[in-house]
Design a protein around this motif. Sequence first.
Motif: not given
Length: 128
Positions: A105-117
């Motif tokens: 679930l977090a992978w797309p945001a982690l790809w964007a380097r957005d830990l909060q998202k």
Amino acid sequence: MALLWRGYCAALQRHPFKVKATTSGCTFAATDALAQSRDDKPYDWTATARNASFGVLWLGPANHLFWGRTVGLERWFPGTSWANVFKRVVVDQATLMPLNMALFLAWPALWARDLQKAREDVEGSFID
């Protein structure tokens, strides 16, 4: 087809970590492509690469180690008896599956380097 299967099995014996990571990446890429083919939006190659990377970088290697014979569930619950298979599945579902799900679930945001998202995505989809 049998020749391909024998080749795959031979490669799996020689290089289990690499083959499992690659297989997982290909599976995630294929399922993403299938899901996108059912959508009316333009094809998103970045989404396919992102999903493939989840399989290659996380799920394939994690499952190889977690389920493996050296340090994983096969060591603790060896064999093919229903009791041991059941124990492996229960331990997996109670431990690694929640981590896999949260990371997916977090992978797309982690790809964007957005830990909060990433945190919001996990909390909104997994914890609620």
